[in-house]
Design an enzyme around this catalytic site. Structure first.
Site, PDB file in Angstrom:
ATOM      1  N   GLU A   1       0.924  -0.513  -5.164  1.00 25.53           N
ATOM      2  CA  GLU A   1      -0.263   0.354  -5.142  1.00 25.53           C
ATOM      3  C   GLU A   1       0.201   1.756  -5.487  1.00 25.53           C
ATOM      4  O   GLU A   1       0.762   2.470  -4.653  1.00 25.53           O
ATOM      5  CB  GLU A   1      -0.929   0.285  -3.761  1.00 25.53           C
ATOM      6  CG  GLU A   1      -2.282   1.005  -3.700  1.00 25.53           C
ATOM      7  CD  GLU A   1      -2.146   2.496  -3.426  1.00 25.53           C
ATOM      8  OE1 GLU A   1      -2.372   3.293  -4.383  1.00 25.53           O
ATOM      9  OE2 GLU A   1      -1.826   2.863  -2.297  1.00 25.53           O
TER      10      GLU A   1
ATOM     11  N   ASP B   1     -11.474   0.785  -0.663  1.00 29.36           N
ATOM     12  CA  ASP B   1     -11.705   2.174  -0.266  1.00 29.36           C
ATOM     13  C   ASP B   1     -12.747   2.871  -1.132  1.00 29.36           C
ATOM     14  O   ASP B   1     -13.102   4.023  -0.863  1.00 29.36           O
ATOM     15  CB  ASP B   1     -10.390   2.973  -0.332  1.00 29.36           C
ATOM     16  CG  ASP B   1      -9.487   2.709   0.857  1.00 29.36           C
ATOM     17  OD1 ASP B   1     -10.002   2.335   1.927  1.00 29.36           O
ATOM     18  OD2 ASP B   1      -8.264   2.878   0.720  1.00 29.36           O
TER      19      ASP B   1
ATOM     20  N   ASP C   1       0.831  -1.191   0.000  1.00 28.69           N
ATOM     21  CA  ASP C   1       0.000   0.000   0.000  1.00 28.69           C
ATOM     22  C   ASP C   1       0.875   1.254   0.000  1.00 28.69           C
ATOM     23  O   ASP C   1       1.920   1.297   0.649  1.00 28.69           O
ATOM     24  CB  ASP C   1      -0.899  -0.031   1.243  1.00 28.69           C
ATOM     25  CG  ASP C   1      -2.041   0.958   1.163  1.00 28.69           C
ATOM     26  OD1 ASP C   1      -2.666   1.051   0.103  1.00 28.69           O
ATOM     27  OD2 ASP C   1      -2.318   1.610   2.183  1.00 28.69           O
TER      28      ASP C   1
END
Length: 500
Positions: free
Chosen positions: A345, A397, A298
């Site tokens: 990401e 998200d 991430d």
């Protein structure tokens, strides 16, 4: 005429994004037991070869998998209750007081104390039966510190570690030894929970491999302040003499937020980490590689530059960009661990140096179709993809695709209609984007289960910037129908994404 040389087949794959807490079951939250195996059966029948999960660590306040008490430990809430019973550590009488939990969401306020009671009963029975294998725990080097950390937390659950006695905060050897002696039984319970979690995970991982399904894990770049990682390795983070962060992580103001996002995670002292060749991070990567077939990191851009916010600031406005470790980190990882199966990401505003780092180490990036509505030059449209990438309809998200469609502008909806050569509605847009993702040149396509089920906004898993009502959605077992299996398998086979 010489025979034409056959080109090597490019591996194309598809799979589903689903966190284990969202699995069905009778005990209030998804577990790594029978329902997880049933989900693997669904994936295999639908021709899928990837299962992407979120971070699996023990969650703290807010129940977010991205704010865990450890970057190494597993979440005891995911331990299979049914397997504890089959192994003789719980009885039918132990389960007789199971509350009537909701089917479609996790009521963490009720689930956490209930699962804790069950785990403590199982631990007590393992002790009474002298089941040493159940009590020995993992021999991982992080386990002793984590178990002591959690035992201390159990004494004062509302306090962070920085509020403990100063001798414990600063890890003075005499204070640690005294706490280990005083809390020996609680430490053993924490190790029991980790032993059970990793035993369940190994069973699940082996079952996935048997079905030719690779599991994609998720590593947040930063760790939580109130974690065993911070307490154990304070010198690797920007902390003052009172063990408080001096600067924290976030992202700067942008189109979506005038004040940016202040995440609050303490920032790494990358110069200190470099002195021992990033040993803590390499241990983390090695542990993740043992758990997962692939790893999504991430906020990949933080390895190039990260937004550092003075800790006293309430918003992200007065932060500044600071330099990350860059290629040196990934060179160390490759030298010590070999080539790692990492997905970067790289969503949001990405600068050329971030793209260069990703490509230097051959890492696939991410593209999200929900971000693609601004016009033909949008990089998230399939005609701009490179094969070495992973495409999503949306992520954890995002809103579900059905919930997202009414939220975007009329101009964006008109553009998608033109691009798809269809007239989508909220009821039809999910499968249009699923087909678009599967048909793209991206080697891997990942679809959130909510989109496969064509669910609306109530099934959204997380809304960034909010602290309540997240991470709770669950599906029902009867929603994974044979018709859904056939539909997904047909499309995946059509676009060469099945393993056959």
């Amino acid at each position: 005429m010489p025979a034409r040389k056959q080109q090597p087949k490019i591996q194309r794959a598809s799979g589903v994004l689903l966190h284990p807490t969202s699995l069905p079951g009778n005990f209030g939250i998804g577990e790594l037991g029978d329902e997880a195996l049933a989900f693997l059966d669904f994936l295999a029948a639908a021709g899928q070869t990837r299962w992407q999960v979120l971070p699996l660590g023990p969650t703290s306040y807010g129940d977010s998998p991205y704010q865990a008490f450890s970057a190494f430990a597993g979440n005891p809430l995911l331990i299979s209750t049914a397997r504890l019973q089959r192994d003789g550590l719980l009885t039918a009488a132990d389960l007789a007081d199971c509350p009537d939990f909701p089917e479609d969401y996790v009521d963490y306020g009720a689930v956490i104390p209930y699962k804790q009671r069950l785990l403590r009963r199982a631990y007590a029975r393992a002790k009474a039966q002298h089941k040493r294998a159940e009590l020995s725990g993992s021999k991982q080097p992080w386990l002793a510190d984590f178990s002591l950390f959690m035992a201390l937390k159990a004494q004062r659950p509302e306090d962070t570690w920085a509020q403990w006695q100063p001798a414990l905060v600063h890890r003075e050897p005499a204070a640690l030894a005294a706490a280990q002696a005083e809390l020996a039984d609680e430490i053993a319970f924490q190790q029991f929970c980790q032993q059970r979690f990793f035993a369940d995970w190994r069973t699940l991982k082996a079952a996935a491999a048997k079905r030719k399904i690779a599991i994609i894990g998720d590593l947040p770049i930063f760790v939580a302040y109130d974690s065993a990682d911070l307490w154990t390795h304070q010198h690797l983070f920007f902390l003052d003499k009172q063990a408080q962060p001096t600067k924290v992580a976030g992202v700067p103001p942008d189109y979506f937020s005038k004040t940016g996002q202040r995440w609050g995670n303490p920032l790494y002292r990358w110069s200190a980490m470099a002195r021992d060749d990033y040993a803590w991070w390499l241990a983390r990567l090695q542990a993740a590689r043992a758990m997962f077939d692939l790893m999504r990191i991430d906020h990949f851009r933080g390895f190039v530059r990260y937004w550092a916010i003075p800790s006293q600031e309430k918003t992200a406005i007065k932060g500044r960009w600071e330099k990350g470790p860059g290629a040196a980190f990934f060179e160390a990882a490759r030298e010590h661990l070999g080539n790692l199966p990492i997905i970067a990401e790289d969503l949001g505003v990405i600068t050329p140096d971030v793209v260069a780092l990703r490509k230097q180490f051959g890492l696939p990036g991410m593209v999200v179709l929900q971000f693609a509505g601004s016009g033909p030059e949008n990089i998230y449209l399939p005609h701009h993809y490179e094969p070495h990438s992973v495409v999503y309809t949306g992520t954890h998200d995002n809103n579900t695709t059905r919930g997202w469609w009414p939220e975007i502008t009329a101009t964006e909806r008109a553009f998608f209609a033109q691009y798809l050569d269809r007239r989508p509605t909220a009821a039809t847009i999910s499968w249009y984007l699923i087909r678009l993702a599967l048909s793209s040149v991206a080697n891997t396509a990942i679809i959130p289960l909510q989109d496969l089920l064509n669910l609306g906004a109530k099934a959204r898993l997380n809304t960034p910037g909010t602290s309540m009502g997240n991470w709770a959605w669950r599906y029902r077992a009867d929603q994974l129908t044979p018709a859904l299996e056939r539909r997904l398998h047909t499309l995946s086979a059509l676009y060469s994404r099945t393993s056959e």
